[in-house]
Write an enzyme that holds these catalytic residues in place. Structure first.
Site, PDB file in Angstrom:
ATOM      1  N   GLY A  23       0.807  -1.216   0.000  1.00 27.14           N
ATOM      2  CA  GLY A  23       0.000   0.000   0.000  1.00 27.14           C
ATOM      3  C   GLY A  23       0.838   1.262   0.000  1.00 27.14           C
ATOM      4  CB  THR A  86      -3.811  -4.701  -0.649  1.00 23.07           C
ATOM      5  OG1 THR A  86      -3.144  -5.848  -0.100  1.00 23.07           O
ATOM      6  CG2 THR A  86      -3.296  -3.455   0.043  1.00 23.07           C
ATOM      7  CE  LYS A 168      -4.723 -12.689   1.292  1.00 16.93           C
ATOM      8  NZ  LYS A 168      -4.985 -11.242   1.520  1.00 16.93           N
ATOM      9  CG  LEU A 193       6.446 -15.343   0.011  1.00 16.85           C
ATOM     10  CD1 LEU A 193       5.461 -15.191   1.167  1.00 16.85           C
ATOM     11  CD2 LEU A 193       7.480 -16.433   0.331  1.00 16.85           C
TER      12      LEU A 193
END
Length: 305
Positions: A23, A86, A168, A193
């Site tokens: 972010g 996110t 998710k 990842l």
């Protein structure tokens, strides 16, 4: 100047949650590209973290937006053409467990519903995970190569307590259903990842890492590449659907050793053999769709007036 095909209602975008590595990096890169940015954070400590940027750049506004407070989401989205979303776990729930699934799904639902009610929103870039693609019973036998057309099996994830993958998968499925029902233009980024300085063995993505490695689907992504992918997907009018996002496959013994030493720097290196050193596990996952979209993308240039 933006390319002719990229013509949002305004050059104002929202980043939510702006407190994590992704972010914060998105906020910085978007400002460099000339966007007006609404940085939405969940708590005051994160707001203080962004204040230095806020003082230096008049194009940045900081909002305290709780994903469970609909009005605060609406306030952060006001006048924005795009949202980069996110999920960051709440401070009082820092680890993924079964209860996190409900938390993440509720947050995603609230945010997408708010986007549907914000007339200026042109596009939503939703950050998901490769773990929403790769976990299923038949992954070794029936699937030649994984790509963004595949989904992790919810019952499989629940059975083996793959809570990150379950969260998710359900959150992304929820947002896709809502986006289609409400007519929201959404694209998802199914990231590998994230390799960053704060990566640790406690990262929930790593549950089942040995199986992912043996199956040739253990993928990682650098922060800069992940940021570029998000912005490219937002700015390219042809982007659609889901995009698997990674720029490295862990499929050699040396790769695994390097990652293990990063996760547990104090642990002694495992014993090696020549067979292990030369063994390369066949890659069984593809990010071709994203690579084709990003051909010619220039991360450093300013595209907005």
């Amino acid at each position: 100047m933006a390319p002719a095909s990229f013509n949002p209602i305004s050059n104002t975008v929202c980043v939510m949650d702006a407190s994590g590595n992704l972010g914060l990096s998105l906020v910085q890169r978007l400002l460099q590209r000339g966007y007006m940015v609404h940085a939405a954070v969940q708590n005051h400590n994160c707001e203080l973290q962004l204040n230095g940027l806020s003082c230096e750049n008049k194009k940045l506004k900081i909002f305290e937006a709780d994903p469970f407070d609909y009005k605060s989401i609406i306030a952060a989205l006001r006048s924005c053409s795009g949202l980069f979303y996110t999920f960051e776990p709440p401070e009082d729930q820092p680890t993924y467990d079964e209860s996190m699934t409900e938390v993440e799904v509720r947050a995603a639902h609230n945010v997408l519903e708010a986007c549907a009610q914000t007339e200026t929103i042109d596009k939503v870039v939703f950050t998901s995970s490769a773990t929403a693609v790769i976990w299923r019973e038949d992954r070794k036998s029936e699937i030649a190569d994984f790509d963004e057309r595949h989904w992790s099996d919810i019952n499989f994830c629940r059975k083996f307590k793959l809570w990150h993958a379950l969260s998710k998968t359900l959150a992304e499925k929820t947002t896709w259903a809502l986006a289609m029902d409400r007519g929201v233009n959404m694209v998802s980024v199914n990231a590998g990842l994230l390799v960053s300085p704060d990566l640790s063995i406690k990262n929930p993505y790593l549950t089942g890492a040995a199986e992912l490695y043996e199956d040739g689907v253990f993928v990682t992504v650098d922060l800069n590449f992940l940021v570029d992918a998000h912005i490219c997907i937002y700015e390219d009018v042809s982007s659609y659907g889901r995009y698997l996002c990674f720029n490295h496959v862990v499929n050699r013994h040396d790769d695994a050793i390097e990652l293990a030493s990063m996760l547990t720097p104090a642990a002694p290196p495992p014993p090696q053999s020549f067979d292990q050193d030369v063994k390369i596990i066949q890659q069984r996952i593809s990010n071709k769709k994203l690579n084709e979209l990003m051909v010619g993308f220039e991360s450093g240039s300013q595209l907005v007036d």
